[in-house]
Design a protein around this motif. Structure first.
Motif, PDB file in Angstrom:
ATOM      1  N   TYR A 105       4.616  10.591  -3.503  1.00 47.13           N
ATOM      2  CA  TYR A 105       3.656   9.719  -3.989  1.00 47.13           C
ATOM      3  C   TYR A 105       2.518   9.113  -2.696  1.00 47.13           C
ATOM      4  CZ  TYR A 105       5.856   9.326  -8.788  1.00 47.13           C
ATOM      5  OH  TYR A 105       6.241   9.867 -10.326  1.00 47.13           O
ATOM      6  N   THR A 106       1.579   9.272  -3.036  1.00 47.23           N
ATOM      7  CA  THR A 106       0.765   8.926  -1.893  1.00 47.23           C
ATOM      8  C   THR A 106       0.541   7.632  -1.773  1.00 47.23           C
ATOM      9  OG1 THR A 106      -0.988  10.986  -2.277  1.00 47.23           O
ATOM     10  CG2 THR A 106      -1.884   8.784  -0.980  1.00 47.23           C
ATOM     11  N   ASN A 107       0.912   6.421  -3.202  1.00 44.31           N
ATOM     12  CA  ASN A 107       0.343   5.549  -3.116  1.00 44.31           C
ATOM     13  C   ASN A 107       1.586   5.152  -2.196  1.00 44.31           C
ATOM     14  OD1 ASN A 107      -2.077   4.981  -4.106  1.00 44.31           O
ATOM     15  ND2 ASN A 107      -1.469   4.752  -6.016  1.00 44.31           N
ATOM     16  N   TYR A 108       2.560   5.114  -2.416  1.00 51.75           N
ATOM     17  CA  TYR A 108       4.000   5.083  -2.284  1.00 51.75           C
ATOM     18  C   TYR A 108       4.324   5.242  -0.435  1.00 51.75           C
ATOM     19  CZ  TYR A 108       9.137   4.758  -0.213  1.00 51.75           C
ATOM     20  OH  TYR A 108      10.294   4.059  -0.069  1.00 51.75           O
ATOM     21  N   LEU A 109       4.106   6.085   0.315  1.00 52.66           N
ATOM     22  CA  LEU A 109       3.787   6.830   1.272  1.00 52.66           C
ATOM     23  C   LEU A 109       2.614   5.595   2.152  1.00 52.66           C
ATOM     24  CD1 LEU A 109       2.432  10.661   1.846  1.00 52.66           C
ATOM     25  CD2 LEU A 109       5.416   9.442   1.928  1.00 52.66           C
ATOM     26  N   LYS A 110       1.262   5.332   1.462  1.00 50.43           N
ATOM     27  CA  LYS A 110       0.657   3.973   2.439  1.00 50.43           C
ATOM     28  C   LYS A 110       1.553   2.875   2.659  1.00 50.43           C
ATOM     29  CE  LYS A 110      -3.138   3.295   4.218  1.00 50.43           C
ATOM     30  NZ  LYS A 110      -3.161   1.775   4.011  1.00 50.43           N
ATOM     31  N   ARG A 111       1.981   2.420   1.168  1.00 48.36           N
ATOM     32  CA  ARG A 111       2.661   1.381   1.191  1.00 48.36           C
ATOM     33  C   ARG A 111       3.925   1.738   2.037  1.00 48.36           C
ATOM     34  NH1 ARG A 111       3.695   1.297  -3.413  1.00 48.36           N
ATOM     35  NH2 ARG A 111       6.091   1.408  -3.310  1.00 48.36           N
ATOM     36  N   GLN A 112       4.812   2.543   2.402  1.00 44.90           N
ATOM     37  CA  GLN A 112       5.835   2.343   3.418  1.00 44.90           C
ATOM     38  C   GLN A 112       4.986   2.440   4.742  1.00 44.90           C
ATOM     39  OE1 GLN A 112       8.695   1.983   2.360  1.00 44.90           O
ATOM     40  NE2 GLN A 112       7.190   1.680   0.855  1.00 44.90           N
ATOM     41  N   VAL A 113       3.592   3.186   5.251  1.00 46.73           N
ATOM     42  CA  VAL A 113       3.193   3.218   6.429  1.00 46.73           C
ATOM     43  C   VAL A 113       2.792   1.539   6.563  1.00 46.73           C
ATOM     44  CG1 VAL A 113       0.675   3.541   7.397  1.00 46.73           C
ATOM     45  CG2 VAL A 113       2.288   5.652   6.324  1.00 46.73           C
ATOM     46  N   ASP A 114       2.052   0.723   6.090  1.00 44.48           N
ATOM     47  CA  ASP A 114       1.547  -0.312   5.859  1.00 44.48           C
ATOM     48  C   ASP A 114       3.099  -1.598   6.644  1.00 44.48           C
ATOM     49  OD1 ASP A 114      -1.321   0.155   5.575  1.00 44.48           O
ATOM     50  OD2 ASP A 114      -0.344  -0.323   3.322  1.00 44.48           O
ATOM     51  N   LEU A 115       4.199  -1.060   5.677  1.00 42.19           N
ATOM     52  CA  LEU A 115       5.707  -1.911   6.177  1.00 42.19           C
ATOM     53  C   LEU A 115       5.902  -1.675   7.891  1.00 42.19           C
ATOM     54  CD1 LEU A 115       7.511  -1.629   2.418  1.00 42.19           C
ATOM     55  CD2 LEU A 115       6.036  -3.749   3.794  1.00 42.19           C
ATOM     56  N   PHE A 116       5.798  -0.292   7.904  1.00 39.76           N
ATOM     57  CA  PHE A 116       6.250   0.498   9.658  1.00 39.76           C
ATOM     58  C   PHE A 116       5.249  -0.334  10.260  1.00 39.76           C
ATOM     59  CE2 PHE A 116       7.721   4.824   7.446  1.00 39.76           C
ATOM     60  CZ  PHE A 116       8.950   3.842   7.975  1.00 39.76           C
ATOM     61  N   LEU A 117       4.473  -0.430  10.122  1.00 47.11           N
ATOM     62  CA  LEU A 117       2.910  -0.865  10.926  1.00 47.11           C
ATOM     63  C   LEU A 117       3.355  -2.387  11.525  1.00 47.11           C
ATOM     64  CD1 LEU A 117      -0.234   1.033  10.276  1.00 47.11           C
ATOM     65  CD2 LEU A 117       0.880   0.831  12.440  1.00 47.11           C
ATOM     66  N   LYS A 118       3.474  -3.219  10.199  1.00 52.48           N
ATOM     67  CA  LYS A 118       3.704  -4.751  10.358  1.00 52.48           C
ATOM     68  C   LYS A 118       5.364  -4.769  10.298  1.00 52.48           C
ATOM     69  CE  LYS A 118       2.663  -5.797   5.854  1.00 52.48           C
ATOM     70  NZ  LYS A 118       2.632  -5.973   4.998  1.00 52.48           N
ATOM     71  N   ALA A 119       5.929  -3.804  11.577  1.00 52.60           N
ATOM     72  CA  ALA A 119       7.361  -3.890  12.037  1.00 52.60           C
ATOM     73  C   ALA A 119       8.102  -4.483  10.510  1.00 52.60           C
ATOM     74  CB  ALA A 119       7.468  -5.360  13.194  1.00 52.60           C
ATOM     75  N   ASP A 120       7.410  -4.432   8.899  1.00 51.17           N
ATOM     76  CA  ASP A 120       8.786  -4.787   7.481  1.00 51.17           C
ATOM     77  C   ASP A 120       9.934  -4.001   8.325  1.00 51.17           C
ATOM     78  OD1 ASP A 120       7.602  -7.484   8.009  1.00 51.17           O
ATOM     79  OD2 ASP A 120       6.288  -6.975   6.177  1.00 51.17           O
ATOM     80  N   ARG A 121       9.862  -2.590   8.445  1.00 49.08           N
ATOM     81  CA  ARG A 121      10.636  -2.214   8.335  1.00 49.08           C
ATOM     82  C   ARG A 121      10.621  -1.045   9.072  1.00 49.08           C
ATOM     83  NH1 ARG A 121      10.500   3.534   4.181  1.00 49.08           N
ATOM     84  NH2 ARG A 121      12.503   4.463   4.662  1.00 49.08           N
ATOM     85  N   PRO A 122      11.690  -0.287  10.102  1.00 46.38           N
ATOM     86  CA  PRO A 122      11.882   0.396  11.281  1.00 46.38           C
ATOM     87  C   PRO A 122      11.751   1.274  11.331  1.00 46.38           C
ATOM     88  CG  PRO A 122      14.371   0.167   9.835  1.00 46.38           C
ATOM     89  CD  PRO A 122      12.743  -0.794   9.290  1.00 46.38           C
ATOM     90  N   HIS A 123      11.077   2.534  11.839  1.00 46.45           N
ATOM     91  CA  HIS A 123      10.251   3.536  12.146  1.00 46.45           C
ATOM     92  C   HIS A 123      11.814   4.310  12.882  1.00 46.45           C
ATOM     93  CE1 HIS A 123       7.959   7.257  11.957  1.00 46.45           C
ATOM     94  NE2 HIS A 123       7.970   7.221  11.282  1.00 46.45           N
ATOM     95  N   ASP A 124      11.320   5.956  13.542  1.00 40.83           N
ATOM     96  CA  ASP A 124      12.297   6.450  14.607  1.00 40.83           C
ATOM     97  C   ASP A 124      12.394   5.772  15.903  1.00 40.83           C
ATOM     98  OD1 ASP A 124       9.743   7.481  14.481  1.00 40.83           O
ATOM     99  OD2 ASP A 124      10.779   9.525  15.247  1.00 40.83           O
ATOM    100  N   GLU A 125      11.242   5.279  16.049  1.00 39.18           N
ATOM    101  CA  GLU A 125      10.725   4.569  17.313  1.00 39.18           C
ATOM    102  C   GLU A 125      11.886   3.253  17.393  1.00 39.18           C
ATOM    103  OE1 GLU A 125       7.197   7.308  16.420  1.00 39.18           O
ATOM    104  OE2 GLU A 125       8.355   4.717  15.463  1.00 39.18           O
ATOM    105  N   GLU A 126      12.454   3.206  19.047  1.00 37.24           N
ATOM    106  CA  GLU A 126      12.923   1.993  19.733  1.00 37.24           C
ATOM    107  C   GLU A 126      11.842   0.729  19.403  1.00 37.24           C
ATOM    108  OE1 GLU A 126      16.593   0.955  19.831  1.00 37.24           O
ATOM    109  OE2 GLU A 126      16.752   2.877  19.253  1.00 37.24           O
ATOM    110  N   GLY A 127      11.630  -0.581  19.042  1.00 39.91           N
ATOM    111  CA  GLY A 127      11.174  -0.867  18.606  1.00 39.91           C
ATOM    112  C   GLY A 127      10.206  -1.650  17.681  1.00 39.91           C
ATOM    113  N   THR A 128       8.942  -2.024  17.805  1.00 36.63           N
ATOM    114  CA  THR A 128       8.246  -1.702  16.859  1.00 36.63           C
ATOM    115  C   THR A 128       7.030  -1.204  16.890  1.00 36.63           C
ATOM    116  OG1 THR A 128       7.318  -4.147  17.932  1.00 36.63           O
ATOM    117  CG2 THR A 128       8.729  -4.314  16.210  1.00 36.63           C
ATOM    118  N   VAL A 129       6.641  -0.901  18.321  1.00 40.57           N
ATOM    119  CA  VAL A 129       5.301   0.405  18.359  1.00 40.57           C
ATOM    120  C   VAL A 129       6.209   2.004  18.284  1.00 40.57           C
ATOM    121  CG1 VAL A 129       3.233   0.969  19.836  1.00 40.57           C
ATOM    122  CG2 VAL A 129       4.400  -1.725  19.633  1.00 40.57           C
ATOM    123  N   GLY A 130       5.414   2.476  17.547  1.00 40.22           N
ATOM    124  CA  GLY A 130       5.556   3.743  17.420  1.00 40.22           C
ATOM    125  C   GLY A 130       4.361   4.715  17.432  1.00 40.22           C
TER     126      GLY A 130
END
Length: 220
Positions: A170-195
């Motif tokens: 779902y596009t809405n779901y993906l967009k929501r997860q991107v927002d969480l990654f950008l706010k560092a509320d959910r970790p992405h694959d990179e170390e730290g909060t910037v990726g």
């Protein structure tokens, strides 16, 4: 080589050659009965993207996320009682992940042969999952996706290993997860909060999402 070392080497080789414990798909289907309350019987998720599609998802990704929910390293209130109160074991997680990963959801309406009963026809239709085309520059989104995302999520967006499938989600779901990654509320694959995502503009992300909705492949 000392006898003890030879014996250890032989034992290690023998254990390494043992087949991995087989998953119990029937048990996985039973466990999915709980998941179905939110994600649907066939793992298609919520119609508005409030719950993600989990059918056909990469098995290692499903396992890792369920373990993260259980350990509370990925905080998700709806998932907490499911993983905690049920006390999902590693074996349970493997079984339900394997079951879900094996579900295929077609991306076009079925062609009935005439011999199906009403229930079978209904289930065939319910399994169809077509993500509406998202707004955005598909050509630009494709270029950005192949450059920034394909190395982990695959050229066709179907994921790889621990990295999740994005296409058919779902596009809405993906967009929501991107927002969480950008706010560092959910970790992405990179170390730290910037990726990788932090280097993309909002329009870039929208174009990538539009591209993902354009490459759904119908299953014959």
């Amino acid at each position: 080589m000392p006898f003890a070392s030879i014996r250890y080497l032989l034992l290690a080789t023998a254990f390494a050659s043992l087949p991995a414990a087989a998953v119990d798909l029937e048990k996985g289907k039973e466990i999915n009965g709980t998941c179905a309350a939110c994600h649907g019987e066939f793992g298609g998720g919520g119609k508005k993207g409030e719950y993600p599609r989990i059918a056909g998802q990469q098995v290692k990704h499903l396992e890792s996320q369920l373990k993260s929910f259980r350990a509370r390293t990925r905080v998700n209130i709806p998932m907490f009682p499911y993983t905690q109160e049920r006390e999902l074991s590693d074996e349970d997680i493997k079984d339900v992940s394997a079951y879900l990963a094996g579900i295929e959801l077609p991306t076009k309406m079925p062609e009935f042969k005439g011999h199906e009963d009403a229930l079978t026809r209904l289930q065939m239709v319910e399994k169809v999952m077509i993500i509406p085309r998202a707004e955005g520059d598909i050509e630009q989104g494709g270029k950005l996706y192949q450059k920034q995302c394909a190395s982990c999520h695959g050229k066709a967006g179907k994921g790889r290993g621990m990295f999740p499938m994005l296409v058919g989600q779902y596009t809405n779901y993906l967009k929501r997860q991107v927002d969480l990654f950008l706010k560092a509320d959910r970790p992405h694959d990179e170390e730290g909060t910037v990726g990788v995502l932090n280097g993309l503009k909002e329009k870039d992300i929208q174009d990538i999402l539009a591209y993902l909705t354009s490459i759904q492949e119908p299953k014959e």
